[in-house]
Design a protein around this motif. Structure first.
Motif, short mmCIF file in Angstrom:
data_model
loop_
_atom_site.label_atom_id
_atom_site.label_comp_id
_atom_site.label_asym_id
_atom_site.label_seq_id
_atom_site.Cartn_x
_atom_site.Cartn_y
_atom_site.Cartn_z
N THR A 202 0.78 -1.17 -0.06
CA THR A 202 -0.02 0.12 0.07
C THR A 202 0.77 1.16 0.10
N THR A 203 0.48 2.35 -0.78
CA THR A 203 1.10 3.53 -0.56
C THR A 203 0.06 4.42 -0.06
N SER A 204 0.38 5.54 0.53
CA SER A 204 -0.65 6.39 1.44
C SER A 204 0.21 7.69 1.48
N ASN A 205 -0.68 8.65 1.66
CA ASN A 205 -0.39 10.12 2.21
C ASN A 205 -0.44 10.16 3.81
N LYS A 206 -0.69 9.05 4.43
CA LYS A 206 -0.77 9.04 5.97
C LYS A 206 -0.12 7.81 6.44
N PRO A 207 0.59 7.70 7.56
CA PRO A 207 1.38 6.58 8.10
C PRO A 207 0.40 5.62 8.51
N ILE A 208 0.74 4.28 8.20
CA ILE A 208 -0.23 3.28 8.55
C ILE A 208 0.84 2.11 9.30
N ALA A 209 0.26 1.77 10.18
CA ALA A 209 0.89 0.78 11.13
C ALA A 209 0.13 -0.30 11.39
N LYS A 210 -1.03 -0.40 11.49
CA LYS A 210 -2.13 -1.36 11.78
C LYS A 210 -3.49 -0.93 11.11
N CYS A 211 -4.15 -2.16 10.86
CA CYS A 211 -5.14 -2.25 10.21
C CYS A 211 -6.19 -0.89 10.40
N ALA A 212 -6.40 -0.77 11.56
CA ALA A 212 -7.34 0.21 12.12
C ALA A 212 -6.85 1.42 11.67
N ASP A 213 -5.63 1.71 11.16
CA ASP A 213 -5.19 2.97 10.74
C ASP A 213 -5.76 3.38 9.45
N MET A 214 -6.50 2.29 8.70
CA MET A 214 -7.20 2.65 7.61
C MET A 214 -8.41 3.08 7.41
#
Length: 324
Positions: free
Chosen positions: A151-163
Motif C-alpha cells: 500500500t502507498t498512502s499520504n498518511k502513516p499506517i501501522a495497523k489495520c485500524a489506521d486505514m
C-alpha cells in the motif's frame, strides 16, 4: 520400363501432393495487457521464438502487448471466441469461470513468493486448475510471479485500524477489496491509467500494487508513505485456449508446457530481483518505507470478510496454507 518409371514417378508425385507440407505453419495470437518493457512481455516473446525454434517453425506465435487485443476481461472472453489463442492473466479473472481458483487472491493466504511457487507444484494447484479447465475449456500451462502487493498512502499506517476512512484506489475485483474494506477504508475503482492523477489531485489518498508497479508508474512521486502490507502475493497464469490445446499432439503439449514454464521462471527471477532492490531505492529517494503488523491485518480480514462470501472453499484455503 519407361512406362513403369513414368507410373512410379506419377505415384510419388501424387503422394507428395497429398501429404501435408513439412513446413505447414500454425499461426497463433498471444495477448496481454503489459507494457513491452515488462518481463511478462519480453519473456512471452522469448517463448514464442523458442517454440518456433524447437518445432522447426511449425508454429508462428505473435505476441500482442499493452491491451492491443483488448483489456484483461476481453482477453479472457476472447479465448472462447477464438479472438486470441494464448493469454497471460490473473486467477482473479479465471475465477469468473471457476470461483474456487480465486482463493489464491484471498489476503495473506501465501506467506511469501516461495510459498506461492511451492503451491504451483502442489496437488491442490492441480485440482484447482483442472476445475478451471473443466469449467472454461481452457488450459493453464504456467504460472509467473507478479509481485507482492503493498500500500502507498499520504498518511502513516501501522495497523489495520489506521486505514479507517482512508480513500484508496483498489481494482474492482472482490478479493482485492477484502483487505481495505475489512480495515474500514473507502475503496474506489478508478481506472489504472488514471491512478497517478487521482493521487496527485487528492481524489484518493492511497492505492495498492507491487513495488515494481509503484516504481514503473511513479506513484512514489505523489505519495508520502510506502507501507509494506504484503496483503496479496500476486501471480499471472499463461492460459491456452481450449480449442488450440485440444488440437495439439501430446508431444507438442509437452513442448509448449516446457517452454511456457521456462519463460515463467525467467520472468519470475527478474521480478524478484527488481523487488529486492526497490525498498532501498525508495528509501534513497527519501520515501518513508515501513512494516506493519501483518498478523493484525490477517486476523481482521478473516473476521470481517469471510472467504465464503467470494465462493472460495475453506478446505482449499487450509490446504494451500499447509503447503511447505
Amino acid at each position: 520400363m519407361l512406362k513403369l518409371s513414368a507410373t512410379i514417378l506419377g505415384v510419388v508425385a501424387g503422394i507428395a501432393l497429398a501429404a501435408p507440407s513439412a513446413n505447414a505453419q500454425t499461426k497463433l495470437r498471444w495477448g496481454h495487457v503489459y507494457e513491452t518493457s515488462e518481463p511478462f512481455h519480453t519473456e512471452s516473446v522469448w517463448a514464442a521464438e523458442e517454440i518456433a525454434k524447437r518445432t522447426n517453425n511449425r508454429y508462428q506465435i505473435t505476441v500482442f502487448p499493452a491491451s492491443q487485443l483488448g483489456k484483461e476481461n476481453d482477453l479472457n472472453q476472447g479465448l472462447s471466441l477464438g479472438a486470441v489463442d494464448i493469454i497471460i492473466s490473473g486467477s482473479s479473472f479465471a475465477s469468473r469461470a471457476f470461483p474456487p481458483i480465486g482463493v489464491t487472491y484471498y489476503p495473506y493466504i501465501f506467506r511469501n513468493p516461495d510459498h506461492l511457487l511451492a503451491y504451483t507444484k502442489s496437488d491442490v494447484f492441480k485440482e484447482l486448475t483442472a476445475g478451471y479447465e473443466k469449467a472454461s475449456g481452457n488450459h493453464i500451462a504456467a504460472v509467473t510471479y507478479y509481485g507482492v502487493r503493498h500500500t502507498t498512502s499520504n498518511k502513516p499506517i501501522a495497523k489495520c485500524a489506521d486505514m479507517q476512512g482512508l480513500k484508496i484506489r483498489v481494482p474492482d475485483v472482490p478479493a482485492y477489496l477484502a483487505m481495505p474494506r475489512a480495515c474500514g477504508a473507502n475503496t474506489s475503482p478508478i481506472a489504472f491509467a488514471e491512478v497517478y492523477l487521482a493521487l496527485q489531485n487528492g481524489t484518493v489518498e492511497a492505492q495498492e500494487n507491487p513495488l515494481t508497479t509503484i516504481e514503473a508508474k511513479k506513484f512514489y512521486e505523489v505519495q508520502k508513505h510506502i507501507v509494506l502490507t504484503g496483503h496479496i502475493v500476486d501471480h499471472l497464469n499463461t492460459v491456452v485456449a481450449g480449442g488450440v490445446w485440444s488440437k495439439l499432439s501430446d508431444a507438442d503439449k509437452a513442448l509448449f508446457t516446457e517452454v511456457f514454464q521456462e519463460a515463467a521462471t525467467r520472468a519470475t527471477k527478474i521480478i524478484q530481483e527488481r523487488e529486492a532492490a526497490l525498498v532501498q531505492t525508495f528509501k534513497d529517494k527519501g520515501i518513508s518505507v515501513t512494516e506493519v503488523d501483518k498478523a493484525d491485518f490477517e486476523k481482521t480480514v478473516l473476521a470481517k470478510v469471510p472467504m465464503e462470501d467470494f465462493k472460495y472453499r475453506r478446505a482449499d484455503y487450509d490446504r494451500i496454507r499447509a503447503v511447505k
